[in-house]
Design a protein around this motif. Structure first.
Motif, PDB file in Angstrom:
ATOM      1  N   GLU A 103      -2.425   4.362  -2.699  1.00 53.98           N
ATOM      2  CA  GLU A 103      -1.843   5.705  -3.107  1.00 53.98           C
ATOM      3  C   GLU A 103      -2.603   6.439  -2.279  1.00 53.98           C
ATOM      4  O   GLU A 103      -3.764   6.545  -2.365  1.00 53.98           O
ATOM      5  CB  GLU A 103      -2.196   5.898  -4.783  1.00 53.98           C
ATOM      6  CG  GLU A 103      -1.702   7.195  -5.080  1.00 53.98           C
ATOM      7  CD  GLU A 103      -2.058   7.371  -6.602  1.00 53.98           C
ATOM      8  OE1 GLU A 103      -1.134   7.333  -7.504  1.00 53.98           O
ATOM      9  OE2 GLU A 103      -3.272   7.306  -6.913  1.00 53.98           O
ATOM     10  N   VAL A 104      -1.871   7.370  -1.696  1.00 52.94           N
ATOM     11  CA  VAL A 104      -2.433   8.598  -0.884  1.00 52.94           C
ATOM     12  C   VAL A 104      -2.597   9.895  -1.449  1.00 52.94           C
ATOM     13  O   VAL A 104      -1.297  10.256  -1.821  1.00 52.94           O
ATOM     14  CB  VAL A 104      -1.900   8.544   0.657  1.00 52.94           C
ATOM     15  CG1 VAL A 104      -2.572   9.802   1.422  1.00 52.94           C
ATOM     16  CG2 VAL A 104      -1.875   7.368   1.420  1.00 52.94           C
TER      17      VAL A 104
ATOM     18  N   ARG B  83       0.980  13.041  -4.386  1.00 50.70           N
ATOM     19  CA  ARG B  83       0.620  11.699  -4.360  1.00 50.70           C
ATOM     20  C   ARG B  83       2.116  10.966  -3.649  1.00 50.70           C
ATOM     21  O   ARG B  83       3.030  11.042  -4.000  1.00 50.70           O
ATOM     22  CB  ARG B  83       0.351  11.233  -5.743  1.00 50.70           C
ATOM     23  CG  ARG B  83      -0.902  11.854  -6.307  1.00 50.70           C
ATOM     24  CD  ARG B  83      -0.801  11.185  -7.690  1.00 50.70           C
ATOM     25  NE  ARG B  83      -2.157  11.884  -8.356  1.00 50.70           N
ATOM     26  CZ  ARG B  83      -2.897  11.356  -9.197  1.00 50.70           C
ATOM     27  NH1 ARG B  83      -2.949  10.149  -9.666  1.00 50.70           N
ATOM     28  NH2 ARG B  83      -3.950  12.030  -9.640  1.00 50.70           N
ATOM     29  N   VAL B  84       1.496   9.796  -2.859  1.00 50.22           N
ATOM     30  CA  VAL B  84       2.595   8.914  -2.258  1.00 50.22           C
ATOM     31  C   VAL B  84       2.131   7.542  -2.445  1.00 50.22           C
ATOM     32  O   VAL B  84       0.753   7.451  -2.311  1.00 50.22           O
ATOM     33  CB  VAL B  84       3.237   9.416  -1.079  1.00 50.22           C
ATOM     34  CG1 VAL B  84       3.786  10.646  -1.070  1.00 50.22           C
ATOM     35  CG2 VAL B  84       2.152   9.627  -0.030  1.00 50.22           C
ATOM     36  N   HIS B  85       2.988   6.714  -2.350  1.00 47.91           N
ATOM     37  CA  HIS B  85       2.469   5.203  -2.655  1.00 47.91           C
ATOM     38  C   HIS B  85       3.044   4.636  -1.475  1.00 47.91           C
ATOM     39  O   HIS B  85       4.318   4.807  -1.049  1.00 47.91           O
ATOM     40  CB  HIS B  85       2.971   4.537  -3.942  1.00 47.91           C
ATOM     41  CG  HIS B  85       2.302   3.074  -3.893  1.00 47.91           C
ATOM     42  ND1 HIS B  85       2.858   2.102  -3.351  1.00 47.91           N
ATOM     43  CD2 HIS B  85       0.915   2.643  -4.636  1.00 47.91           C
ATOM     44  CE1 HIS B  85       2.025   1.116  -3.476  1.00 47.91           C
ATOM     45  NE2 HIS B  85       0.846   1.208  -4.326  1.00 47.91           N
ATOM     46  N   GLY B  86       2.482   3.643  -0.849  1.00 43.89           N
ATOM     47  CA  GLY B  86       2.966   2.844   0.094  1.00 43.89           C
ATOM     48  C   GLY B  86       1.893   1.859   0.855  1.00 43.89           C
ATOM     49  O   GLY B  86       0.688   1.573   0.429  1.00 43.89           O
ATOM     50  N   THR B  87       2.221   1.754   2.141  1.00 46.13           N
ATOM     51  CA  THR B  87       1.406   0.711   2.888  1.00 46.13           C
ATOM     52  C   THR B  87       0.829   1.472   4.208  1.00 46.13           C
ATOM     53  O   THR B  87       1.903   2.131   4.893  1.00 46.13           O
ATOM     54  CB  THR B  87       1.745  -0.595   3.503  1.00 46.13           C
ATOM     55  OG1 THR B  87       2.233  -1.215   2.050  1.00 46.13           O
ATOM     56  CG2 THR B  87       0.902  -1.507   3.931  1.00 46.13           C
TER      57      THR B  87
ATOM     58  N   PRO C 181       5.080   1.171  -6.189  1.00 45.74           N
ATOM     59  CA  PRO C 181       3.886   0.425  -6.462  1.00 45.74           C
ATOM     60  C   PRO C 181       3.951  -0.984  -7.097  1.00 45.74           C
ATOM     61  O   PRO C 181       5.149  -1.208  -7.681  1.00 45.74           O
ATOM     62  CB  PRO C 181       3.160   1.216  -7.581  1.00 45.74           C
ATOM     63  CG  PRO C 181       3.815   2.604  -7.255  1.00 45.74           C
ATOM     64  CD  PRO C 181       5.110   2.411  -6.838  1.00 45.74           C
ATOM     65  N   GLY C 182       3.062  -1.769  -6.580  1.00 45.28           N
ATOM     66  CA  GLY C 182       3.323  -3.227  -6.982  1.00 45.28           C
ATOM     67  C   GLY C 182       4.362  -4.123  -6.130  1.00 45.28           C
ATOM     68  O   GLY C 182       4.524  -5.442  -6.286  1.00 45.28           O
TER      69      GLY C 182
ATOM     70  N   VAL D  23      -6.479   5.287  -2.550  1.00 41.14           N
ATOM     71  CA  VAL D  23      -6.750   4.270  -3.655  1.00 41.14           C
ATOM     72  C   VAL D  23      -5.908   3.242  -3.118  1.00 41.14           C
ATOM     73  O   VAL D  23      -4.997   3.147  -3.214  1.00 41.14           O
ATOM     74  CB  VAL D  23      -6.378   4.616  -4.985  1.00 41.14           C
ATOM     75  CG1 VAL D  23      -6.994   3.611  -6.060  1.00 41.14           C
ATOM     76  CG2 VAL D  23      -7.068   6.205  -5.445  1.00 41.14           C
ATOM     77  N   ALA D  24      -6.697   2.056  -3.034  1.00 47.19           N
ATOM     78  CA  ALA D  24      -6.159   0.497  -2.760  1.00 47.19           C
ATOM     79  C   ALA D  24      -5.851   0.171  -3.971  1.00 47.19           C
ATOM     80  O   ALA D  24      -6.591  -0.163  -4.893  1.00 47.19           O
ATOM     81  CB  ALA D  24      -7.195  -0.147  -1.786  1.00 47.19           C
TER      82      ALA D  24
END
Length: 195
Positions: A139-140, A146-150, A166-167, A190-191
């Motif tokens: 989560e950046v 906020r955004v989630h990814g890799t 997420p997940g 956050v990893a």
């Protein structure tokens, strides 16, 4: 007899002046040492004795409760900031304030040994590249949201983030977009899981 008393008085005065000068030099030396302390060093010192946690108030008006485990050149890494056991990276430039107890404040001013490890010289880009290599879902958090990814890659001043839920693992069919994020805008990474 009067000369003896005069010399004794002069000797006492000289000894007193010498002690006062030493005390003034010690005070000035301590002021200079404290004047060279950086925020990163103070946070490291306040959490060193018991590996305690600290609450960092961030420039985006949020806060993160962090138990630091690594101190890079311009970042702090540790456990906290999300799900239990989540690893996170906080740029020092994203810290607006540190909430500290009186003991932590005093500990942060105590003289510390100079850092000698390699990690103290590593910049945030290197730490984020490690998360990218591990294909960790992250989560950046930025000043804008906020955004989630890799993390796909980290350049000198930004990172490429493949956006997905997420997940879910980073698979091309799961990616719903890409975002280039300037490192200067990041407040916390956050990893959330590793793949």
């Amino acid at each position: 007899m009067r000369w003896d008393r005069l010399f004794d008085d002069l000797e006492t005065q000289l000894e007193h002046d010498r002690r006062e000068e030493e005390r003034a030099l010690a005070i000035e030396s301590e002021r200079m040492r404290i004047g060279r302390l950086g925020l990163r060093e103070r946070i490291a010192a306040m959490t060193a004795s018991d590996r305690g946690a600290v609450r960092l108030e961030l420039v985006d008006a949020t806060s993160v409760h962090l138990r630091p485990t690594a101190f890079g050149r311009d970042w702090i890494g540790g456990v906290g900031g999300g799900p239990p056991g989540a690893q996170c990276v906080v740029p020092v430039s994203a810290i607006a304030a540190v909430s500290a107890s009186r003991r932590q404040l005093e500990d942060s001013l105590a003289p510390q040994a100079a850092p000698s490890g390699l990690v103290e010289r590593i910049g945030i880009a290197f730490a984020l590249r490690d998360l990218g290599r591990r294909r960790a879902g992250v989560e950046v958090r930025t000043l804008e949201g906020r955004v989630h990814g890799t993390i796909d890659r980290v350049a000198s001043d930004h990172l490429d983030l493949a956006l997905h839920e997420p997940g879910t693992p980073r698979r091309e069919r799961e990616v719903r977009g890409y975002r280039l994020v300037p490192l200067a805008r990041i407040t916390v990474v956050v990893a959330t899981e590793a793949r």
